[in-house]
Design a protein around this motif. Structure first.
Motif, short mmCIF file in Angstrom:
data_model
loop_
_atom_site.label_atom_id
_atom_site.label_comp_id
_atom_site.label_asym_id
_atom_site.label_seq_id
_atom_site.Cartn_x
_atom_site.Cartn_y
_atom_site.Cartn_z
N TRP A 29 0.84 -1.20 0.00
CA TRP A 29 0.00 0.00 0.00
C TRP A 29 0.87 1.25 0.00
O TRP A 29 0.60 2.22 -0.69
N ALA A 30 1.92 1.23 0.82
CA ALA A 30 2.81 2.38 0.90
C ALA A 30 3.48 2.64 -0.44
O ALA A 30 3.63 3.78 -0.86
N LYS A 31 3.86 1.57 -1.12
CA LYS A 31 4.49 1.71 -2.42
C LYS A 31 3.51 2.29 -3.43
O LYS A 31 3.86 3.17 -4.23
N LYS A 32 2.26 1.84 -3.40
CA LYS A 32 1.24 2.36 -4.31
C LYS A 32 0.95 3.83 -4.04
O LYS A 32 0.69 4.60 -4.95
N LEU A 33 0.97 4.22 -2.77
CA LEU A 33 0.67 5.60 -2.40
C LEU A 33 1.87 6.52 -2.54
O LEU A 33 1.75 7.72 -2.39
N GLY A 34 3.04 5.94 -2.77
CA GLY A 34 4.22 6.75 -2.99
C GLY A 34 4.98 7.12 -1.75
O GLY A 34 5.75 8.07 -1.75
N PHE A 35 4.80 6.41 -0.68
CA PHE A 35 5.56 6.67 0.53
C PHE A 35 6.92 6.03 0.38
O PHE A 35 7.07 4.94 -0.16
N GLY A 36 7.95 6.72 0.91
CA GLY A 36 9.32 6.25 0.74
C GLY A 36 9.67 5.03 1.58
O GLY A 36 10.33 4.11 1.12
N SER A 37 9.24 5.00 2.82
CA SER A 37 9.67 3.91 3.69
C SER A 37 8.48 3.07 4.13
O SER A 37 7.37 3.55 4.24
N ALA A 38 8.76 1.83 4.37
CA ALA A 38 7.72 0.91 4.85
C ALA A 38 7.54 1.13 6.35
O ALA A 38 8.45 1.57 7.04
N PRO A 39 6.36 0.81 6.89
CA PRO A 39 6.14 0.98 8.33
C PRO A 39 7.03 0.05 9.15
O PRO A 39 7.50 -0.97 8.67
N LYS A 46 -0.38 -10.64 21.32
CA LYS A 46 -1.81 -10.91 21.29
C LYS A 46 -2.33 -10.70 19.88
O LYS A 46 -2.05 -9.70 19.25
N ALA A 47 -3.08 -11.64 19.38
CA ALA A 47 -3.58 -11.58 18.01
C ALA A 47 -4.50 -10.39 17.81
O ALA A 47 -4.44 -9.70 16.80
N SER A 48 -5.36 -10.10 18.79
CA SER A 48 -6.27 -8.97 18.64
C SER A 48 -5.51 -7.65 18.66
O SER A 48 -5.85 -6.72 17.94
N ALA A 49 -4.48 -7.56 19.47
CA ALA A 49 -3.68 -6.34 19.52
C ALA A 49 -2.94 -6.14 18.21
O ALA A 49 -2.75 -5.01 17.76
N LYS A 50 -2.53 -7.22 17.59
CA LYS A 50 -1.85 -7.13 16.31
C LYS A 50 -2.76 -6.52 15.26
O LYS A 50 -2.36 -5.67 14.48
N LYS A 51 -4.00 -6.97 15.26
CA LYS A 51 -4.95 -6.46 14.28
C LYS A 51 -5.21 -4.98 14.49
O LYS A 51 -5.29 -4.22 13.54
N VAL A 52 -5.32 -4.56 15.75
CA VAL A 52 -5.57 -3.15 16.06
C VAL A 52 -4.38 -2.31 15.62
O VAL A 52 -4.54 -1.28 14.96
N LYS A 53 -3.15 -2.75 15.96
CA LYS A 53 -1.96 -2.00 15.57
C LYS A 53 -1.81 -1.96 14.07
O LYS A 53 -1.45 -0.94 13.50
N ALA A 54 -2.10 -3.06 13.41
CA ALA A 54 -1.99 -3.11 11.95
C ALA A 54 -3.01 -2.18 11.32
O ALA A 54 -2.71 -1.49 10.33
N ALA A 55 -4.20 -2.12 11.87
CA ALA A 55 -5.24 -1.24 11.35
C ALA A 55 -4.82 0.23 11.52
O ALA A 55 -5.02 1.05 10.63
N LYS A 56 -4.25 0.57 12.68
CA LYS A 56 -3.80 1.94 12.91
C LYS A 56 -2.69 2.31 11.95
O LYS A 56 -2.66 3.40 11.39
N THR A 57 -1.76 1.38 11.74
CA THR A 57 -0.65 1.64 10.83
C THR A 57 -1.16 1.80 9.41
O THR A 57 -0.70 2.66 8.67
N ALA A 58 -2.14 0.98 9.03
CA ALA A 58 -2.71 1.07 7.69
C ALA A 58 -3.41 2.41 7.50
O ALA A 58 -3.33 3.02 6.43
N LYS A 59 -4.11 2.91 8.54
CA LYS A 59 -4.79 4.20 8.44
C LYS A 59 -3.76 5.32 8.27
O LYS A 59 -3.95 6.23 7.47
N PRO A 64 -3.33 10.65 2.68
CA PRO A 64 -2.49 11.33 1.70
C PRO A 64 -1.78 12.50 2.36
O PRO A 64 -2.34 13.19 3.21
N THR A 65 -0.55 12.70 1.99
CA THR A 65 0.20 13.80 2.57
C THR A 65 -0.17 15.08 1.85
O THR A 65 -0.43 15.09 0.66
N ALA A 66 -0.23 16.15 2.62
CA ALA A 66 -0.57 17.44 2.04
C ALA A 66 0.61 17.92 1.20
O ALA A 66 1.76 17.81 1.61
N LYS A 67 0.30 18.44 0.04
CA LYS A 67 1.37 18.94 -0.82
C LYS A 67 1.91 20.22 -0.22
O LYS A 67 1.16 21.13 0.12
#
Length: 181
Positions: A29-39, A46-59, A64-67
Motif C-alpha cells: 500500500w505504501a508503495k502504491k501511495l508513494g511513501f518512501g519507507s515501509a512501516p 496478542k492476536a487482537s492487539a496485532k490487528k488493532v496496531k496493523a489497522a492503525k498503521t494502515a490508516k 495522503p500527505t498534504a502537498k
C-alpha cells in the motif's frame, strides 16, 4: 500465506506468519501511495492487539500527505522586505537595542505596504531570531499592548500607526526616542 496459531500462557494466542503478511500488505500500500519507507515492524503477541496496531498503521499509511507549497512565510516576507529596504543595516542595529517597543514596531514598519499579511508576535520573535536577537513572543505582544497609539489591532492583525512610523524613523536617525504619555 500460511498462518499457524499457538496458545501462549494466560490464555493468549499468537498467530505465526500474520506479522509478515501484514507488513507485506502495508509495504505494498505504501508503495502504491508513494511513501518512501515501509512501516516499522509490529511485535505484539496478542492476536487482537496485532490487528488493532496493523489497522492503525494502515490508516496512517493511507492518509495522503498534504502537498507542500513554496509559498513564503510571513517571516520570509519580512526578511525579504528588510533586504530591499534602503536602511537595512540601521533597522537591524535599532532592533538590537533593548527597546522592546522598537523591536515590536520594526516588523510592522516593514510590513506596512504588504496587504493581507498578519504579523503576529510569534512572527516578530522569529524575525528577530533570524537576525540573532532573542526576543520572545509574549514580550512583543506586551510592548504593543502597553504602548497605546503606536499600533492598532485590525482584522488583519496589528498595523503600525503614524505615531509608530515616526518612532521607528526617529530611531533610524539616531534621535533620542520620545514615547507619548
Amino acid at each position: 500465506m500460511r498462518f499457524q496459531a499457538r496458545k501462549l500462557k494466560q490464555g493468549n494466542f499468537e498467530v505465526v506468519g500474520l506479522e509478515k503478511f501484514i507488513e507485506q500488505k502495508i509495504a505494498g500500500w505504501a508503495k502504491k501511495l508513494g511513501f518512501g519507507s515501509a512501516p516499522k515492524k509490529v511485535t505484539v503477541f496478542k492476536a487482537s492487539a496485532k490487528k488493532v496496531k496493523a489497522a492503525k498503521t494502515a490508516k496512517k499509511a493511507a492518509k495522503p500527505t498534504a502537498k507542500k507549497t513554496n509559498a513564503p512565510t510571513t517571516i520570509d516576507l519580512l526578511v525579504q522586505k528588510l533586504g530591499s529596504h534602503p536602511k537595512r543595516a540601521q533597522l537591524v542595529k535599532a532592533g538590537k537595542q533593548k527597546d522592546q517597543l522598537l523591536r515590536s514596531l520594526i516588523p510592522l514598519y516593514l510590513a506596512q505596504k504588504l496587504s493581507n499579511v498578519e504579523i503576529t508576535s510569534g512572527d516578530t520573535s522569529g524575525f528577530w531570531a533570524e537576525h540573532g536577537v532573542k526576543y520572545l513572543a509574549p514580550n512583543a505582544a506586551k510592548a504593543l499592548r502597553e504602548h497605546v497609539g503606536y499600533a492598532r489591532r485590525t482584522k488583519v492583525g496589528p498595523q503600525i500607526t503614524p505615531n509608530g512610523i515616526k518612532y521607528v524613523e526617529a530611531a533610524l536617525k539616531g534621535a533620542p526616542l520620545k514615547r507619548a504619555a
